[in-house]
Each structure stands twice: as structure tokens, then as C-alpha cells.
Design a protein around this motif. Structure first.
Motif, short mmCIF file in Angstrom:
data_model
loop_
_atom_site.label_atom_id
_atom_site.label_comp_id
_atom_site.label_asym_id
_atom_site.label_seq_id
_atom_site.Cartn_x
_atom_site.Cartn_y
_atom_site.Cartn_z
N GLU A 13 0.82 -1.22 0.00
CA GLU A 13 0.00 0.00 0.00
C GLU A 13 0.84 1.27 0.00
N GLY A 14 2.12 1.10 -0.25
CA GLY A 14 2.98 2.29 -0.37
C GLY A 14 3.68 2.68 0.90
N LYS A 153 11.25 7.31 -5.02
CA LYS A 153 10.06 6.77 -4.35
C LYS A 153 10.33 5.41 -3.72
N VAL A 154 11.58 5.03 -3.62
CA VAL A 154 11.90 3.71 -3.08
C VAL A 154 11.38 3.61 -1.64
N ALA A 221 5.66 -4.80 -5.55
CA ALA A 221 4.86 -4.99 -4.34
C ALA A 221 5.63 -4.54 -3.10
N TRP A 222 6.94 -4.65 -3.14
CA TRP A 222 7.76 -4.22 -2.02
C TRP A 222 8.10 -2.72 -2.08
N MET B 219 -1.67 3.73 10.34
CA MET B 219 -1.77 5.16 10.63
C MET B 219 -0.85 5.95 9.70
N MET B 220 0.36 5.43 9.46
CA MET B 220 1.29 6.13 8.59
C MET B 220 0.73 6.25 7.17
N LEU B 221 0.15 5.14 6.68
CA LEU B 221 -0.40 5.15 5.31
C LEU B 221 -1.54 6.14 5.20
N THR B 222 -2.44 6.09 6.19
CA THR B 222 -3.62 6.96 6.15
C THR B 222 -3.22 8.43 6.15
N ILE B 223 -2.32 8.78 7.05
CA ILE B 223 -1.96 10.19 7.17
C ILE B 223 -1.18 10.66 5.94
N ALA B 224 -0.26 9.81 5.46
CA ALA B 224 0.52 10.20 4.28
C ALA B 224 -0.41 10.44 3.09
N ALA B 225 -1.40 9.54 2.92
CA ALA B 225 -2.33 9.69 1.80
C ALA B 225 -3.13 10.98 1.94
N ALA B 226 -3.58 11.27 3.18
CA ALA B 226 -4.37 12.49 3.40
C ALA B 226 -3.53 13.75 3.15
N LEU B 227 -2.28 13.71 3.58
CA LEU B 227 -1.41 14.87 3.37
C LEU B 227 -1.19 15.11 1.88
N LYS B 228 -1.00 14.02 1.14
CA LYS B 228 -0.79 14.16 -0.31
C LYS B 228 -2.05 14.69 -0.99
#
Lengths: 252, 355
Positions: A13-14, A153-154, A221-222, B219-228
């Protein structure tokens, strides 16, 4: 905050990993490999270009060449430092391979020099004249620019941070090469440059990897790769044709 | 390269019920010149097995001390030990500070920083806040700090003190999962919806120059996405994944009971990317070369024993590792080998690249 999420899902998911303590084993291996390819290529590239300082036709060119050698070595050190956090002995690594070693000039494009290091194959070929060195530097500089879009973006945070410092400097190296070629074109040396373009074009082209689709999927994926080798190669080709066109040079 | 240095524990202070702040005095301070937001990796022997754990520095650059925050994790040997047994006068070993969860603070800068912390994720963010507010008189911080309830908030008083000391330059928004607050928005979890509401009413992302996020993965994914979504660029966002993601304890490798045999062939079994392949290999061939020859895409880079890309773990059998300039003793004890430098000694060898 008690959510459970696997590292694999997080990466898919990034997500960004931030220390050797939270990287899974196979990710660790591919990350180290990616860093080794970069470090070896920078060190081999700098080692090859160092000789060309003495072929530079003027003081400005001497400075530009010396600066490129210095900065590429500095970039190797920055990434080597990240490798060091995984236990790599930085001093030993920096001297573990003969970075100046090259194949014969007429070795076919895409040749591997042997099993000694992980440099991109384009750094296996010797530079000839000053014009030849500048031409190679432009084509490879543009290729590095394409690669950097991915590298920035790594998913390993400390490495992405190192690349953020490196990217603008590498871009400047390509610009210096472009300025150098522009000057030589004005001096009427287009034919000589085009001969070098024909030599380096397939060799730079071969440095865009061609891994299996399964492997690419896994790296994607990683979060270690985004674009595949072929789309990067096309992006490079488009850009190189544009730049050469602007300089009034014929692309191969 | 990873090297450990000695530190003396000068103070161990409870912050909340299950977290301590440990003050450390390095024998050579030059080894511990940190950047705010960085972490230290400690090592300690537990019943003959070395464990390493990383904890973020919570002190600011100008606080004149080196401090880390350690929250006890259920079943975590190191954090439990630190919370229950560690005392002033003990010595402990750690590597020099590492990590890229940081930025350069310069007196002339007037910036707006955003900090997002979940639970003990506050630790490195606190170091950044302390340093940033002290070094950049024109800058301000907005901290969004998520916790389960009031009594689990680490550094609550320290944050209040900072708010008073740097009047108007530190804004703290507590989001509590279980305890109700005056404003409903501040109760619950930091999910995408809450981020959206926070960013439209309470936090001005447009004026923010940089964001630091430290917490658990979702939490990190959610916040990063929202900031972007609110226009922040990738290079303006710094992440630190906190300690819960560290690998669990490893079991000792199973030693083969078969005596070493002088026969030239070894029955090898190699696991890579979830698949296991068995083949016969020559004892004169390295484990890596044998795997490659059997069309396994085994990882490697330097082939000289210095980079550790080819690391794998011996599950059964024994090898001779002829060179090792990358793995440390504790890894070797756990059965890790550099496959490019390892030759089989036993008639059966089982290795795993996935561990």
C-alpha cells in the motif's frame, strides 16, 4: 492504535520502512542488491571518468570533469552509508573491486565484464576521447535521470532520503554534458560526436534491466521498483532524441 | 559498519505505567552526536541469545543529554527488561545514532511543521519539536497525537511545558480512542475521515512545510495519503515506522546429528520466495553458486563476503564460511551465513533465504 498489518501489506500500500530492524529478509536482499548496483556503478563511472580530466580541452572542462568524479564518488559514499547500517564494512567494500577495469572497446553491447561487481554493463566499456566521454555522460546522465524518478520513491526511507540529495546533482552532471556537447557542435565536431553516439546508444540502452515479469511484480509490491525496464528505456529514448535534436545531432 | 559503544545509565524515569525514559552517558560522546529524530540500536544478551532493539531519542539537541523512551511491549524481552530491571549505574551498548527521520533546523527559517504520533511514536517527534522550537524562533509545530486514553499519553507534561515555554508556537491536538473529549472530532481513531476533518477545520496543511509521521503502519499510510491529497509532496513527508514492527525472537537453528562426511556430494534443499527446491551439490561449490546453477534466483551482489546481500539461514546441516566481513557474531550464532562464501560440510544441508 492496535491495528495489525503485515509488512507485506504495508509495503504493497505504499508504506515506507525506516530501519534495518523492520525489513523482511528477502526485501533486505533485494534492497542491498539495488544499493550495490548503484554504488558499484557510481564508483566504476567515477573511476573511468577520472582519466578524462587530463583530456579536458580547457579549465572550465577540467573543473567540470573533476567535479563529476568527486560528486559521483560522494554519491557512492552516501548510499554505502545506508548499506553500512545493514552491517556492510564500508571501507572494505569501497576497495573490494577494481573499479577502473574495463572490457575491450569493441566488446559487444550488453556484455558482462565478469562476476566481479554489480556495475551496470555500460560501465564496462572504456572511454576514448574527450568528446566520447562527454557523449557517454549525456546519454547515461539522461538514463540516470529516468532511473532517479523511481529511486526517489523507493520504500526504504533512508535510501529515498539519500537519493533526494543525489538526484539534483546527477541532473547537473547531465546538464554539464549537454553544455559540453553544445560547445563541440558549435566547433563543428558533430560528425565525431555522432560516431560516439552510435557507439554508446546500444550500450546505454542495454543497461535498462530486463528481469522476469514475476520478479518485477515482487519488487513493485515491495515498493523497490515502479516502472519496468522497458518503459524506462522508452522514456529515456524519447528524452535523448529530444535533447539531441535540440543540439542539431542525429540520434541513432 | 555497525559498531557498538558503551553507555552508562544515569537515570531511569517512569513516564506512564509501562514506559520509561532512560538517560544515558556515553563513554565517548563523539559516537553519539545525534540528529533530532534519530534512533539508537541497543544489544543485550538474553539467556545466551543476543537481542537488538532500536529506540528513538526523545531529547532535543540543546537539552544537554541523551535520552531514549522505551515503552514496554507485551512479550518483548528487551522492553520488559528496560522497564523492570534497568537501573542507574548499569552500562549498556548501542550503535551510533541512525535514521533519516530528521531535518536541518536553521535559525533563519520560519516554518510550519506538522507532527503525527501514535502512542510511543511520540519519542522521535518530541526530539524534533524540542530542537526545532529552540533552534528556529520563527517556526511553529502542530502535533496530532493519538493514544488509547489519557493515562497512556507519554510525555503529556513535557508537551504542556513546551507549550508554555514556546508560547503560541506549539499546538497539540490529542486524539483519544476511548476517552471522550469536549470536541467529538478528537475522539476515536486517526482514519482517513478524521484526517479529512482535521485538515479542513483544525490543521492548515497548506501552510505546512514539512510533516513527520511516526506510528503503526496503517496510521502512517492513512496520514501520508491524506497529506498528499491536501497537496503535500513526497519529499515533504518523513516517516518513522515504530518499534512494534521489529522482527520477533529467532529460534536456534537445528544442528544436524549426522557427522560431517567426506563424500563429495551434499543433498541440498533451498527455500527462496516461499518455494523449496532440492538438488545434489558438490562440496567444492558455494551454496550460492549451487542455488544459481539450479536456476534459483538467489540474491547476491559483491560475491566477496562484504555486502551481505546473499545472506541466508542454515536450518539443518553445517557449512564452512571461508570469509565473512558482513555478518556479526550474533547473526552467525543464529545460523545465518553468507551463501557466496559457504561450502557444505554435511551430506545434508537445508537453507532458507526467506528467514
Amino acid at each position: 492504535m492496535s491495528d495489525d498489518m503485515t509488512i507485506a501489506d504495508y509495503l504493497a500500500e505504499g508504506g515506507v520502512l525506516t530501519s534495518p530492524a523492520n525489513v523482511p529478509p528477502r526485501y533486505r536482499a533485494e534492497l542491498l542488491k539495488l544499493m550495490a548496483i548503484f554504488v558499484d556503478s557510481e564508483l566504476a563511472g567515477a573511476a573511468g571518468f577520472a582519466d578524462k580530466i587530463n583530456d579536458a580541452p580547457g579549465i572550465k572542462e577540467r573543473i567540470a570533469a573533476a567535479r563529476i568524479v568527486l560528486e559521483k564518488t560522494d554519491h557512492a559514499e552516501r548510499v554505502l552509508k545506508v548499506m553500512g547500517e545493514f552491517g556492510v564494512d564500508e571501507d572494505r567494500y569501497a576497495n573490494s573491486h577494481p573499479w577502473t577495469a574495463r572490457l575491450e572497446r569493441d566488446a559487444p553491447a550488453g556484455s558482462e565484464r565478469g562476476e566481479h561487481d554489480m556495475r551496470l554493463s555500460v560501465f564496462n566499456y572504456p572511454l576514448e576521447s574527450w568528446a566520447d566521454a562527454v557523449t557517454m555522460n549525456l546519454l547515461m546522465g539522461l538514463a540516470v535521470g529516468v532511473q532517479m524518478r523511481d529511486f526517489l520513491k523507493v520504500s526504504y526511507g533512508p535510501l529515498a532520503e539519500a537519493f533526494r540529495q543525489i538526484a539534483p546533482v546527477e541532473q547537473r552532471h547531465a546538464e554539464l554534458a549537454r553544455e559540453g556537447l553544445e560547445k563541440m557542435v558549435e566547433e563543428g565536431r558533430a560528425v565525431e560526436i555522432e560516431a560516439s553516439l552510435y557507439y554508446w546508444w546500444p550500450r546505454v540502452e542495454a543497461s535498462f534491466g530486463s528481469g522476469t515479469p514475476e520478479k518485477m511484480e515482487r519488487l513493485r509490491a515491495w515498493g523497490l521498483r515502479r516502472a519496468d525496464g522497458e518503459s524506462q528505456r522508452r522514456a529515456w529514448e524519447d528524452q535523448a532524441r529530444d535533447v539531441l535534436g535540440e543540439l542539431g545531432l542525429k540520434a541513432p | 559498519m555497525a559498531r557498538f559503544h558503551e553507555l552508562k545509565v544515569t537515570q531511569v524515569e517512569k513516564t506512564i505505567r509501562d514506559a520509561v525514559v532512560v538517560t544515558l552517558e556515553p563513554s565517548d560522546p563523539a559516537n553519539f552526536d545525534f540528529r533530532p529524530g534519530q534512533y539508537l540500536t541497543f544489544r543485550r544478551d538474553f539467556d545466551g541469545e543476543e537481542l537488538r532493539r532500536s529506540y528513538s531519542i526523545c531529547a532535543g539537541k540543546d537539552d544537554g543529554c541523551l535520552q531514549v523512551g522505551i515503552k514496554r511491549v507485551d512479550g518483548g524481552a528487551f522492553s520488559t527488561w528496560a522497564n523492570e530491571d534497568l537501573k542507574p549505574g548499569d552500562t549498556i551498548q548501542a550503535m551510533s545514532p541512525m535514521g533519516a527521520f530528521t531535518t536541518e533546523f536553521e535559525a533563519g527559517q520560519a516554518r510550519h511543521y506538522l507532527g503525527f504520533a501514535g502512542g510511543s511514536g511520540i519519542t522521535p517527534v518530541l526530539s524534533l519539536i524540542r530542537t526545532g522550537l529552540a533552534r528556529e524562533p520563527e517556526s511553529r509545530f502542530t502535533l496530532i497525537y493519538a493514544n488509547r486514553g489519557v493515562n497512556t499519553i507519554m510525555f503529556r507534561e513535557e508537551l504542556e511545558d513546551l507549550k508554555n515555554r514556546f508560547m503560541g508556537r506549539l499546538n497539540v491536538i490529542h486524539i483519544l480512542e476511548t476517552d471522550a473529549q469536549d470536541i467529538e472530532l478528537f475522539t476515536g481513531r486517526v482514519d482517513a475521515e478524521k484526517c479529512g476533518q482535521l485538515f479542513s477545520h483544525w490543521v492548515d496543511v497548506d501552510t505546512a512545510d514539512m510533516a513527520f509521521i511516526c506510528g503503526p503502519e496503517p496510521m502512517m499510510l492513512t496520514i501520508a495519503a491524506a497529506l498528499k491529497d491536501h497537496g503535500m509532496q513526497e519529499d515533504q513527508i518523513r516517516f518513522e515506522l515504530f518499534a512494534s514492527a521489529q522482527q520477533g525472537r529467532l529460534k536456534k537453528p537445528v544442528k544436524s546429528k549426522q557427522a560431517a562426511n567426506t563424500d563429495k556430494l551434499t543433498a541440498a534443499s533451498v527455500t527462496l520466495d516461499g518455494a523449496t527446491r532440492s538438488f545434489e551439490m558438490d562440496k567444492e561449490t558455494t551454496v550460492l553458486d549451487a542455488a544459481l546453477a539450479n536456476s534459483l534466483d538467489a540474491p547476491y551482489a559483491c560475491k566477496a563476503g562484504v555486502c551481505s546481500t546473499c545472506r541466508c539461514r542454515v536450518i539443518e546441516g553445517e557449512v564452512e564460511m571461508v570469509a565473512n566481513n558482513a555478518l556479526e557474531d550474533y547473526e552467525v550464532e543464529k545460523g545465518y551465513i553468507l551463501s557466496c562464501q559457504s561450502f557444505p560440510l554435511t551430506d545434508k544441508l537445508v537453507v532458507d533465504y526467506d528467514q
